[in-house]
Design a protein around this motif. Structure first.
Motif, mmCIF file in Angstrom:
data_model
loop_
_atom_site.group_PDB
_atom_site.id
_atom_site.type_symbol
_atom_site.label_atom_id
_atom_site.label_comp_id
_atom_site.label_asym_id
_atom_site.label_seq_id
_atom_site.Cartn_x
_atom_site.Cartn_y
_atom_site.Cartn_z
ATOM 1 N N LEU A 107 -17.120 -19.273 77.943
ATOM 2 C CA LEU A 107 -16.847 -17.846 78.110
ATOM 3 C C LEU A 107 -16.349 -17.176 76.832
ATOM 4 O O LEU A 107 -16.026 -15.990 76.847
ATOM 5 N N LYS A 108 -16.314 -17.893 75.726
ATOM 6 C CA LYS A 108 -15.749 -17.291 74.522
ATOM 7 C C LYS A 108 -16.634 -16.176 73.943
ATOM 8 O O LYS A 108 -16.171 -15.373 73.139
ATOM 9 N N ARG A 109 -17.888 -16.114 74.391
ATOM 10 C CA ARG A 109 -18.764 -15.004 73.993
ATOM 11 C C ARG A 109 -19.134 -14.131 75.203
ATOM 12 O O ARG A 109 -20.167 -13.474 75.220
ATOM 13 N N ASP A 110 -18.274 -14.137 76.192
ATOM 14 C CA ASP A 110 -18.514 -13.330 77.389
ATOM 15 C C ASP A 110 -18.672 -11.861 77.000
ATOM 16 O O ASP A 110 -17.963 -11.362 76.109
ATOM 17 N N PRO A 111 -19.579 -11.136 77.644
ATOM 18 C CA PRO A 111 -19.770 -9.713 77.302
ATOM 19 C C PRO A 111 -18.569 -8.835 77.617
ATOM 20 O O PRO A 111 -18.466 -7.721 77.075
ATOM 21 N N SER A 112 -17.674 -9.302 78.464
ATOM 22 C CA SER A 112 -16.516 -8.500 78.847
ATOM 23 C C SER A 112 -15.323 -8.793 77.942
ATOM 24 O O SER A 112 -14.880 -9.936 77.806
ATOM 25 N N ALA A 113 -14.770 -7.734 77.336
ATOM 26 C CA ALA A 113 -13.570 -7.896 76.504
ATOM 27 C C ALA A 113 -12.385 -8.365 77.337
ATOM 28 O O ALA A 113 -11.526 -9.099 76.847
ATOM 29 N N ASP A 114 -12.340 -7.951 78.603
ATOM 30 C CA ASP A 114 -11.244 -8.384 79.484
ATOM 31 C C ASP A 114 -11.273 -9.900 79.679
ATOM 32 O O ASP A 114 -10.228 -10.561 79.681
ATOM 33 N N VAL A 115 -12.464 -10.442 79.858
ATOM 34 C CA VAL A 115 -12.600 -11.889 80.052
ATOM 35 C C VAL A 115 -12.203 -12.625 78.783
ATOM 36 O O VAL A 115 -11.452 -13.621 78.824
ATOM 37 N N ARG A 116 -12.687 -12.157 77.640
ATOM 38 C CA ARG A 116 -12.380 -12.829 76.377
ATOM 39 C C ARG A 116 -10.880 -12.784 76.073
ATOM 40 O O ARG A 116 -10.301 -13.776 75.605
ATOM 41 N N PHE A 117 -10.245 -11.657 76.337
ATOM 42 C CA PHE A 117 -8.812 -11.542 76.075
ATOM 43 C C PHE A 117 -8.020 -12.462 76.991
ATOM 44 O O PHE A 117 -7.091 -13.152 76.557
ATOM 45 N N GLN A 118 -8.392 -12.488 78.263
ATOM 46 C CA GLN A 118 -7.697 -13.386 79.188
ATOM 47 C C GLN A 118 -7.883 -14.840 78.780
ATOM 48 O O GLN A 118 -6.963 -15.658 78.911
ATOM 49 N N LEU A 119 -9.050 -15.156 78.264
ATOM 50 C CA LEU A 119 -9.312 -16.523 77.798
ATOM 51 C C LEU A 119 -8.353 -16.887 76.660
ATOM 52 O O LEU A 119 -7.776 -17.980 76.653
ATOM 53 N N ALA A 120 -8.177 -15.965 75.716
ATOM 54 C CA ALA A 120 -7.264 -16.229 74.606
ATOM 55 C C ALA A 120 -5.824 -16.400 75.110
ATOM 56 O O ALA A 120 -5.083 -17.271 74.625
ATOM 57 N N LEU A 121 -5.441 -15.595 76.085
ATOM 58 C CA LEU A 121 -4.088 -15.683 76.631
ATOM 59 C C LEU A 121 -3.881 -16.984 77.419
ATOM 60 O O LEU A 121 -2.860 -17.659 77.276
ATOM 61 N N SER A 122 -4.850 -17.313 78.253
ATOM 62 C CA SER A 122 -4.695 -18.477 79.127
ATOM 63 C C SER A 122 -4.709 -19.799 78.369
ATOM 64 O O SER A 122 -4.211 -20.802 78.868
ATOM 65 N N LEU A 123 -5.289 -19.803 77.181
ATOM 66 C CA LEU A 123 -5.291 -21.015 76.356
ATOM 67 C C LEU A 123 -4.151 -21.024 75.343
ATOM 68 O O LEU A 123 -3.966 -22.004 74.618
#
Length: 740
Positions: free
Chosen positions: A543-559
């Motif tokens: 998901l690191k190249r997910d089209p949604s900025a919300d998804v990418r930001f949550q990914l950075a936070l959750s890791l």
């Protein structure tokens, strides 16, 4: 006597029904230049609910209906509905009953339980559910229990009516913390929000709570920077939290990310002039003095006493209102409607109207202090309806406020209160009466797709509290096949809360077509990622190249907190791929700065004794709970809309690093007026109600750990000497006095 009281309440309810539908609110008046014509000399006498409604201005199509008022309720400050739609009202019956706030801590306050027995929208039955309380400030319904928090204590108790008479006869300690808070009551916790993630959030704390159903208690989870905010906390459909901070005159903050990852505010997160407010009445009773008023008409020029905000999440008002942030401003006698705009993950707020408000009143005693979406899909407004809204620390002899209050006899209006419902001409409220408490969990699942967020939240909460895992297959089906995006999200969190979310359902959610469902799945995966579960981390990598900025930001936070090398490499790659994304880069920058600051503090602590270290560590907690409101997290101060600071900077200050006696005096008794010739927008409230160790801890922290400061710690014995020498003082210090 009881029959007589019920008869009286019935008559009041009938009268309310008769006139509620007939009263139309005012239209805002403007001059030839389009400026609001404010009432410059308003009558300060209390009005009946009917007359007060006539003083209200609302946007076209909207109107207010009275739900409850005195004598049914008095001094209401917070509301909560249980699963059967019964309304609990916290009453601060002792709050500022005179200008000095005498006897405020008397244990005579109540929580009322109100019911609408005939479904007409008007409360017609009232009973004192709990009495003998000290300024109850937070309410949370679980199942058939109500969680209540009182002022000055950190305990949380659950209350239950076991015999059906409407009065709580069971009281249990559900969270124990023997610490006693001596901060003035404006600087204590509020909120107690059961959020989408099944965590319970409050303001002014360095923890969030989790319900442990096995032991039937609340447990805590630490927040790396704690939470800010003052009176009010709310969440949206996707679990985003919105705090507010009256002390620094900020109507909304810390909404860019969950406080679990650290606090974060961004530049330009408000539209131009967002902090400017537009009352329709002169507002001279503002603690900031004339600098907070427009010279032409003495109206409040920007937010000050923000409180009780909520995101509208119902289904009985126009769809364009859904997701908007409603912000009460009790000094301005108004409610702001803010549009919440998401641009590449960054949230910005803007006024929904041009130089006017959603709701404004010309009644001097209209004091909106809380809002909430109700079971009927309408917005509810809690009006404390009183003359004085500020706590006694700001109305002391010699203060600007005291002159205004006494001159207008605002101190005479006490003991009233109203609750209104906002309705729209084109939409009928949903009169379906909830009966969730008697339904089995399997029948609550259908409410996860309800168009009103109140129903979805309560269904999820009840299922999690009950802990019935037999419904897991049905929930998994909803999470993977429901046509409702919100139902899928709630089903995932319900499964997570039950400890029944299987890997197959989670992996499917990570590939869901809806960005917010994928973001939810990332958020839920966080616990396993922190544990270093490489299978989950590998799935997240996709998901690191997910089209949604919300998804990418949550990914950075959750890791962020994962020790896995793979996880940290994903974060690095995310930051590189999103170098132009302000939200992600600023969040990471602040997080890394926090790591460096804590490392420096640890290094400095090596030169201190164990007792000195404990003082500074405790001081850090107290500072971040309270002082950051006006002094900033880094001690460099905060700026309001007018580029003014509510309080002096502390970092690198010669006064902080110098003789600590002045600082002790200020914390004990407060400070007002210019400091070294500079005027600040707020006073320093006295903190002398706290013990000597508290004062010493705060001062030791700011003298040791803020940038540019490296002065000796302050000992409790140092505080005691100054306290004894200034005993009996009831006035704020001035800078001139301190330097005599």
């Amino acid at each position: 006597m009881r029959q007589k009281n019920q008869w009286l309440i019935g008559i009041v309810a009938i009268a309310m029904l008769v006139y509620t539908c007939k009263v139309t609110q005012s239209v805002v008046q403007r001059d030839e230049n389009g400026n609001i014509i404010a009432d410059k000399n308003p009558n300060t006498e209390p009005l009946s609910p009917r007359k007060s409604l006539k003083k209200m201005y609302l946007q076209k199509g909207y109107r207010l209906e009275l739900v409850a008022s005195e004598p049914m309720i008095h001094e209401p400050v917070a509301i909560a509905w249980d699963g059967n739609g019964r309304l609990f009202v916290a009453e601060m019956n002792t709050y500022m009953q005179d200008i000095d706030g005498k006897n405020q801590m008397s244990p005579i306050c109540s929580v009322k339980r109100l019911e609408d027995t005939n479904g007409d929208g008007v409360m017609d039955k009232s009973v004192i559910f709990i009495d003998s309380l000290v300024l109850p400030r937070m309410l949370l319904t679980l199942d058939d229990r109500l969680i209540v928090s009182e002022t000055n204590v950190k305990h949380l108790y659950s209350y239950r009516d076991t015999n059906g008479d409407g009065v709580a006869d069971e009281k249990k300690l559900i969270f124990r913390n023997d610490e006693v808070s001596r901060n003035n009551l404006e600087h204590q916790r509020s909120g107690l929000i059961w959020n989408l993630d099944n965590k319970i959030y409050v303001t002014y704390e360095n923890v969030r709570y989790v319900y442990d159903r096995v032991n039937d208690v609340f447990k805590t989870e630490s927040l790396i920077e704690g939470s800010r905010g003052q009176w009010g906390l709310t969440n949206d459909d996707y679990g985003r939290l919105f705090y507010s901070q009256a002390g620094s005159e900020v109507p909304a903050l810390d909404f860019q990310q969950n406080p679990f990852y650290g606090r974060l505010d961004l530049k330009n997160q408000y539209s131009r002039d967002f902090l400017e407010v537009w009352p329709i009445i002169a507002t001279p009773d503002v603690q900031g003095g004339v600098g907070r008023l427009r010279p032409a008409d003495s109206t409040l020029n920007h937010f000050t006493a923000v409180a009780g905000q909520s995101i509208y999440r119902g289904n009985s008002l126009p769809a364009v209102l859904k997701g908007d942030l409603l912000i009460p401003e009790p000094v301005g006698r108004l409610i702001r409607r803010a549009k919440v705009i998401n641009t590449d993950g960054k949230i910005t707020l803007e006024n929904a109207y041009q130089k006017e408000e959603f709701i404004a009143s010309a009644d001097m005693n209209f004091r909106p202090v809380n809002t909430a979406t109700g079971p009927d899909g309408c917005l509810y407004i809690v009006d404390m309806y009183r003359g004085i809204i500020q706590e006694g620390n700001w109305t002391r002899p010699g203060s600007f406020l005291r002159r205004q209050i006494l001159g207008r006899q605002l101190d005479k209006n006490i003991g009233r209160g109203r609750i209104y419902r906002l309705v729209h001409d084109d939409i009928k409220p949903d009169r379906t009466l909830p009966r969730m408490l008697s339904l089995p969990s399997s029948q609550l699942i259908k409410y996860l797709s309800h168009p009103n967020g109140w129903w979805r939240d309560n269904a999820q909460k009840l299922m999690v509290v009950r802990g019935d895992k037999s419904i897991a297959p049905q929930l998994a089906a909803v999470a993977t096949t429901s046509e409702s995006e919100l139902a899928r999200i709630h089903a995932l969190w319900t499964l997570k809360g039950l400890g029944a979310l299987n890997n197959e359902t989670l992996m499917q959610a990570l590939k869901d077509n809806a960005p917010q469902v994928r973001r939810t799945a990332v958020w839920i995966s966080e616990e396993e990622a922190i544990k270093g579960n490489e299978q989950v981390i590998k799935a997240l990598d996709a998901l690191k190249r997910d089209p949604s900025a919300d998804v990418r930001f949550q990914l950075a936070l959750s890791l962020r907190f994962s020790k896995s090398e793979t996880a940290q490499n994903i974060v690095k790659e995310l930051l590189a791929l999103n170098a132009g994304n302000e939200l992600m880069t600023e969040s990471q920058k602040k997080y890394e700065e926090g790591i460096r600051t804590r490392a420096l503090a640890d290094e400095n602590s090596k030169t201190m004794t164990a007792e000195e270290q404990r003082l500074v560590q405790r001081g850090a907690v107290f500072f971040n709970q309270l002082c950051v409101t006006c002094h900033g997290a880094d001690g460099k101060g905060v700026l309001n809309q007018n580029k003014e600071m509510p309080a002096p900077p502390l970092a690198g200050s010669k006064n902080v690093n110098g003789d600590p006696e002045k600082l002790v005096k200020v914390l004990l008794h407060g400070l007002t007026g210019p400091v070294e010739g500079k005027v600040y927008s707020d006073i320093m409230p006295p903190l002398g109600g706290n013990d000597d160790q508290y004062i010493a801890s705060v001062l030791s922290y700011i003298r040791k750990n803020l940038a540019g400061n490296n002065a000796p710690i302050v000992k409790p014995s140092d505080v005691k000497k100054v306290r004894d020498a200034t005993a009996g003082r009831s006035k704020f210090w001035t800078w001139a006095e301190l330097n005599q």
